[in-house]
Design an enzyme around this catalytic site. Structure first.
Site, mmCIF file in Angstrom:
data_model
loop_
_atom_site.group_PDB
_atom_site.id
_atom_site.type_symbol
_atom_site.label_atom_id
_atom_site.label_comp_id
_atom_site.label_asym_id
_atom_site.label_seq_id
_atom_site.Cartn_x
_atom_site.Cartn_y
_atom_site.Cartn_z
ATOM 1 N N SER A 85 0.933 -1.453 -0.010
ATOM 2 C CA SER A 85 -0.087 -0.124 0.221
ATOM 3 C C SER A 85 0.989 1.132 0.043
ATOM 4 O O SER A 85 2.054 1.115 -0.010
ATOM 5 C CB SER A 85 -1.015 0.067 1.206
ATOM 6 N N LYS A 86 0.204 2.433 0.061
ATOM 7 C CA LYS A 86 0.801 3.644 -0.027
ATOM 8 C C LYS A 86 1.977 3.689 0.892
ATOM 9 O O LYS A 86 2.882 4.484 0.902
ATOM 10 C CB LYS A 86 0.068 4.722 -0.031
ATOM 11 N N ARG A 87 1.826 3.145 2.303
ATOM 12 C CA ARG A 87 2.833 3.410 3.209
ATOM 13 C C ARG A 87 3.976 2.669 2.924
ATOM 14 O O ARG A 87 4.979 2.892 3.531
ATOM 15 C CB ARG A 87 1.871 2.965 4.675
ATOM 16 N N HIS A 88 4.081 1.879 1.982
ATOM 17 C CA HIS A 88 5.467 1.361 1.506
ATOM 18 C C HIS A 88 6.134 2.355 0.482
ATOM 19 O O HIS A 88 7.000 1.874 -0.104
ATOM 20 C CB HIS A 88 5.332 -0.009 0.856
ATOM 21 N N GLY A 89 5.933 3.432 0.620
ATOM 22 C CA GLY A 89 6.615 4.453 -0.165
ATOM 23 C C GLY A 89 5.842 4.621 -1.569
ATOM 24 O O GLY A 89 4.499 4.445 -1.648
#
Ligand code: GLU
Length: 440
Positions: free
Chosen positions: A204-208
């Site tokens: 997801s977005k939190r992985h960059g």
């Protein structure tokens, strides 16, 4: 395959397409092309609250950048509201749907089960009908829900195979019931497994940065990204790891998709991008680098002259993993370096008088016969190092920092030749002036 293969990629315009979306698009595209069928694009823009205006162009740009061109005209669902309404009313009139609080609900079957053979893993997936609750098909604002619009369009667009991510598996029994109620043929389904991050959580977005266009901006090559994406969930029967798009088309089949989730490891992508850069012909790499520089600076960046680039590209080709790496590595060739005392101190220990060293080095440089030759340059400075208590590595690093301000650059002598003797001397003088000033 007797019937024509017609498949679609159906993104919702809710943001920049991310790598998971694009992998679905890629699998869909490859399946179409392998079977000489059609790859269609449909934008599912019926949820105006979640819509992000820029996503339309981002969807087109991502597909174009990766070379996944679609056949036929793009279908925009927001332009087809009448069609969905008409179909919702048809279900209402035949008692297969009912109206409650301004919205129309579809009546699901309550007995028996609904199943299909999923082409991924060739396995049967079955849902008990009593688990599938009645669901909205038309909202009070007259916009259809995803379920209705998707089924109506897949039917009207003659879609033969529905290819999408496994998150949609629980929607499929609803869709099958809709097809049955309309009396339509049911397409085949293929749900590809999720992509997980290296910590095995859902990507997801939190992985960059995971937007496809972010990878473009970071200096990845489309060929490398495509190659990396295709291996997330597919193992080519040939076992090849590096494949061109036409080789992928040649080998691709949905039945070879893995059922286990794929792991997204950005280091593998970087490695692969480096491999692609090394494989690229110099002239093509030059075009790619120039386009990249133009793109990231919106045309403002002054880029190096052609003949300079011709010399520089072979020097950096082995050293860069991304097009963006070209900038920090070569910037000093066209721009004045910025010096920092600490960088010099990384090369030459503090107790040595660095100002004195550089001064003497400069004298040697000034006396050297021009044009400088590689063997003479090397011999002269090796000797200089020996007589001043420096290793050859230190000596050449010191010259490197003096002309570039940095510890990493393309090979030293080649860099010196690109700068030219005059500019090299000028920079060495400037480095000296800087050191004199900062140590006084
Ligand atoms: N609009 C859905 C999405 O964004 C499409 C799902 C499907 O392919 O049916 O993923």
């Amino acid at each position: 395959m007797a019937e024509e293969v017609r498949v679609r990629y159906a993104p919702s315009p809710t943001g920049n397409p991310h790598v998971g979306n694009m992998r679905t698009a890629l699998f869909t595209y490859l399946f179409a092309k392998h079977n000489r069928g059609k790859f269609l694009l449909r934008i599912e823009d019926t949820d105006k609250k979640r819509e992000v205006e820029e996503s339309y162009s981002a969807i087109y740009d991502s597909l174009k950048w990766l070379g996944l061109s679609w056949d036929e005209k793009v279908i925009l669902q927001s332009e087809r509201l009448d069609i969905y309404k008409e179909h919702a009313l048809q279900l209402l009139n035949s008692d297969k749907a009912y109206q409650q609080e301004e919205a129309i609900f579809f009546k699901t079957k309550k007995e028996g089960s609904t199943s299909w053979i999923d082409l991924v893993g060739n396995k049967s997936i079955k849902f008990e009908n009593r688990q599938v609750e009645d669901f909205v098909i038309l909202k009070s604002d007259e916009y259809p829900t995803y379920h209705l619009a998707s089924v109506v369009d897949d039917h009207l667009m003659n879609i033969s195979h529905v290819t999408r991510g496994e998150d949609w598996i629980s929607s499929t029994p609803k869709h099958i019931m809709l097809y049955e109620s309309f009396g339509w043929d049911i397409p085949q389904f293929a749900h590809s497994p999720n992509i997980l991050a290296t910590d095995r959580s859902k990507l997801s977005k939190r992985h960059g940065s995971i937007g496809v266009l972010d990878y473009k901006r970071d200096g990845f090559l489309p060929e490398a990204l495509i190659n990396f994406l295709v291996l997330l969930g597919w193992t080519p029967p040939s076992g090849k790891e590096i494949l061109t798009l036409s080789e992928m088309i040649e080998e691709f089949d949905l039945k070879d998709l893995n059922t286990a989730p794929a792991i997204f490891d950005v280091r593998k992508l970087e490695w692969m991008n480096g491999e692609y850069i090394r494989k690229t012909q110099n002239s093509k790499l030059k075009t790619q680098i120039l386009e990249y520089l133009k793109d990231i600076s919106q045309g403002k960046l002054e880029h190096p002259a052609d003949e300079e680039l011709d010399k520089v590209i072979p020097l950096v080709k082995e050293r860069i993993k991304k097009l963006s790496d070209f900038i920090p590595l070569t910037d000093f060739l066209w721009e004045k370096p910025e010096y920092e005392q600490e960088v010099f101190e990384k090369v030459v220990k503090k107790r040595l008088d660095i100002v004195k060293l550089l001064k003497e080095m400069l004298e040697v440089m000034e006396k050297m016969e021009k044009p400088w030759k590689a063997d003479m340059f090397e011999k002269t400075f090796r000797q200089f190092g020996e007589s001043h208590g420096l290793s050859a590595t230190q000596t050449f690093q010191l010259i490197r920092v003096a002309i570039s301000g940095q510890l990493v650059s393309p090979p030293l002598f080649e860099s010196v030749k690109i700068l030219g003797e005059e500019e090299t001397l000028k920079r060495a003088n400037e480095a000296l002036a800087y050191l004199e000033k900062s140590s006084s």
